[in-house]
Motif scaffolding. Structure first.
Motif, PDB file in Angstrom:
ATOM      1  N   LYS A 134     -38.786 -56.417 -74.233  1.00  0.00           N
ATOM      2  CA  LYS A 134     -39.270 -57.619 -74.925  1.00  0.00           C
ATOM      3  C   LYS A 134     -40.792 -57.754 -74.831  1.00  0.00           C
ATOM      4  N   THR A 135     -41.292 -57.672 -73.599  1.00  0.00           N
ATOM      5  CA  THR A 135     -42.729 -57.843 -73.393  1.00  0.00           C
ATOM      6  C   THR A 135     -43.512 -56.745 -74.088  1.00  0.00           C
ATOM      7  N   THR A 138     -43.950 -57.591 -77.688  1.00  0.00           N
ATOM      8  CA  THR A 138     -44.990 -58.608 -77.926  1.00  0.00           C
ATOM      9  C   THR A 138     -46.384 -57.992 -77.807  1.00  0.00           C
ATOM     10  N   ARG A 139     -46.554 -57.015 -76.909  1.00  0.00           N
ATOM     11  CA  ARG A 139     -47.870 -56.379 -76.728  1.00  0.00           C
ATOM     12  C   ARG A 139     -48.258 -55.519 -77.925  1.00  0.00           C
ATOM     13  N   SER A 168     -51.972 -65.675 -78.016  1.00  0.00           N
ATOM     14  CA  SER A 168     -51.012 -65.233 -77.004  1.00  0.00           C
ATOM     15  C   SER A 168     -50.929 -66.229 -75.853  1.00  0.00           C
ATOM     16  N   PHE A 172     -49.117 -66.106 -72.054  1.00  0.00           N
ATOM     17  CA  PHE A 172     -48.438 -65.203 -71.135  1.00  0.00           C
ATOM     18  C   PHE A 172     -47.530 -65.960 -70.172  1.00  0.00           C
ATOM     19  N   GLN A 173     -46.684 -65.193 -69.468  1.00  0.00           N
ATOM     20  CA  GLN A 173     -45.767 -65.782 -68.495  1.00  0.00           C
ATOM     21  C   GLN A 173     -46.530 -66.509 -67.391  1.00  0.00           C
ATOM     22  N   ASP A 193     -44.753 -65.004 -74.102  1.00  0.00           N
ATOM     23  CA  ASP A 193     -43.963 -64.141 -73.229  1.00  0.00           C
ATOM     24  C   ASP A 193     -43.422 -64.961 -72.062  1.00  0.00           C
ATOM     25  N   GLU A 194     -42.145 -65.299 -72.116  1.00  0.00           N
ATOM     26  CA  GLU A 194     -41.460 -66.096 -71.093  1.00  0.00           C
ATOM     27  C   GLU A 194     -42.291 -67.316 -70.691  1.00  0.00           C
ATOM     28  N   ALA A 217     -40.576 -64.218 -76.392  1.00  0.00           N
ATOM     29  CA  ALA A 217     -39.710 -63.426 -75.514  1.00  0.00           C
ATOM     30  C   ALA A 217     -39.303 -64.324 -74.362  1.00  0.00           C
ATOM     31  N   GLU A 218     -37.994 -64.515 -74.166  1.00  0.00           N
ATOM     32  CA  GLU A 218     -37.561 -65.575 -73.245  1.00  0.00           C
ATOM     33  C   GLU A 218     -36.203 -65.284 -72.635  1.00  0.00           C
TER      34      GLU A 218
END
Length: 495
Positions: free
Chosen positions: A43-44, A47-48, A87, A89-90, A167-168, A198-199
């Protein structure tokens, strides 16, 4: 429009986990896409590819095409991609460049060379749309995890991109702040933005996701509409390694021991500054020993500060912990207890995972302790990474390493601050099984958590903290379940 055509990617390290295999995906303008799947499914990495961190930051071997409006992403300079793709990020700390909130929100606008007047207009608009008035001109170091995530969203919003990649974003947020995050996503949708999330936590995104992309082993295994995904049964979601769509109406799976002995917290009091606001104020509290005690409450209520005081990490903290008629001050509690922090990056010290486990052990019998360390790593699905550097792993994997270190320490009292942040369903279950094993060994466990699935899975007692005080505490019985549901669904905190 975003298009991925026959895309495969492997990181420079060559590891198969988090790699991608033959990805074909088209994301239309204005769509909200949910990427889900177990940790390491890719997932990550996906996204990247969209926000240009691959190949501009993360290197590796890539085949296929990633197109943004018909042009390959790797043909854009990274600063141009940043103007199109915002973006989040987590861990929001990894994307901050300033020390106070207002400067951080407009930092991207400054990099774009916008006039000061335009930056002020965007700051005002973002502040109004995301309801950030109380967070302006604040030190980033003084913010809670949820407040930092709001600033990260604001920083992305102020650049006014067409696409948002998250991302999460909910991994460290409480229920109230997740509602705020959902409101931000709702606002972006109303503006026609394209959103890719992405989760692991799925429930809050269900009203907004147009499509759900399920990934496994680096490939897209299934694509669902929202209606198709919501028809999946809980057992089907669990088999896919996914979290519940309704985590608030589960049944407790563990029951308290009615004959357990007790531990007493007496005259706990703490403030960071003289004559400053009180962060912990617990005159007297008796809790069951040898149970898994879930500590709940909103961000900023004082839960993590209470954990640090319980472990004796804050030397100025007043009060005693009494176990089996023996009283322990702060210095003595440091030898008695172990704390897994919310940000586990602060407590990973060695060059590989095995050494991280051994660091928590006594060092009396290296062969025996190595065998035990490997058993712990196997139970946490980390044995295949035993020689990797801890800081090279994902957030969820780091979390499990820290939990493994706590298990290896064999301390009497263990405190876990958000132990399942960033974990999928399968790894959450593995953590709960390890916690139950520690309980069976007679350990007393405290879980600070916003994860209702973990609470229902293993907690036998609940403790609610608000404004630095304990509002209520009780065994996990029918009344506790009602209080828990009231808190998660409506924010009601009263008994």
């Amino acid at each position: 429009m975003i298009e991925l055509k026959n895309v495969s990617f492997t990181y420079e390290s060559g590891e198969a986990e988090n790699s991608l295999k033959n990805i074909n995906l088209t994301i239309r303008d204005g769509e909200t896409i949910l990427l889900c799947g177990e940790s390491g499914c890719g997932k990550t990495t996906l996204t990247r590819l969209i926000n240009g961190l691959i190949p501009h930051y993360y290197e590796g071997k890539m085949t296929g095409e990633v197109l943004l409006d018909g042009r390959e992403v790797n043909e854009y300079p990274l600063y141009q991609i940043a103007q199109r793709v915002g973006s989040v990020f987590q861990n929001p700390r990894t994307q901050f460049y300033n020390v106070e909130t207002t400067s951080e929100i407009v930092f991207g606008c400054e990099n774009m060379g916008l006039p000061v007047l335009e930056m002020r207009k965007r700051l005002e608009k973002t502040t109004q749309n995301l309801k950030l008035e109380k967070l302006l001109n604040r030190s980033l170091f003084a913010l809670s995890g949820g407040e930092k995530q709001k600033i990260a969203c604001a920083s992305a919003d102020a650049t006014q991109p067409d696409i948002f990649v998250l991302d999460e974003p909910s991994s460290n947020l409480d229920i109230v702040t997740i509602r705020d995050l959902a409101g931000v996503i709702r606002h972006w949708r109303s503006e026609g933005k394209t959103i890719i999330v992405a989760e692991h936590r799925l429930y809050y995104l269900m009203p907004y996701a147009d499509r759900i992309i399920f990934m496994k082993h680096g490939a897209i295994c299934h694509e669902f509409t929202k209606q198709e995904f919501q028809r999946l049964q809980p057992a089907e979601l669990q088999n896919m390694g996914l979290r519940a769509l309704d985590p608030f109406h589960l049944l407790p799976e563990s029951t308290p021991n009615p004959n357990s002995s007790t531990l007493r917290i007496h005259n706990f009091w703490f403030s960071y500054e003289k004559n400053g606001p009180v962060k912990v104020d617990i005159p007297d509290l008796t809790l069951p020993k040898g149970e898994i005690i879930g500590i709940i409450g909103n961000n900023g209520a004082g839960k993590s500060t209470f954990a640090r005081c319980l472990c004796g990490l804050d030397k100025k903290a007043k009060g005693k912990l009494e176990i089996n008629n023996t009283s322990y001050g702060a210095k003595q509690r440091r030898h008695l207890s172990y704390l897994v922090m919310q940000d586990v990056n602060h407590q990973l010290f060695t060059e590989d995972i095995l050494d991280e486990m051994l660091l928590s052990m006594a060092g009396d019998d290296v062969e025996k302790e190595t065998t035990r360390a490997n058993e712990i790593l196997s139970s946490l699905d980390l044995l295949d990474k035993v020689k990797l550097h801890p800081m090279s792993l994902s957030g969820g994997e780091k979390q499990r390493i820290a939990i493994g270190s706590a298990i290896a320490s064999n301390k009497e009292v263990m405190i876990f601050d958000e132990p399942t942040s960033g974990l999928d369903y399968r790894h959450m279950v593995e953590v709960s099984e390890n916690l139950n094993h520690l309980k069976e060994m007679g350990k007393s466990l405290f879980l600070i958590t916003h994860d209702p699935e973990l609470i229902y899975k293993c907690c036998t007692y609940l403790l609610f903290i608000e404004d630095s005080q304990v509002l209520w505490h009780r065994p996990m019985d029918d009344t506790a379940v009602k209080l828990l549901q009231s808190f998660f669904l409506m924010g009601n905190i009263q008994v």
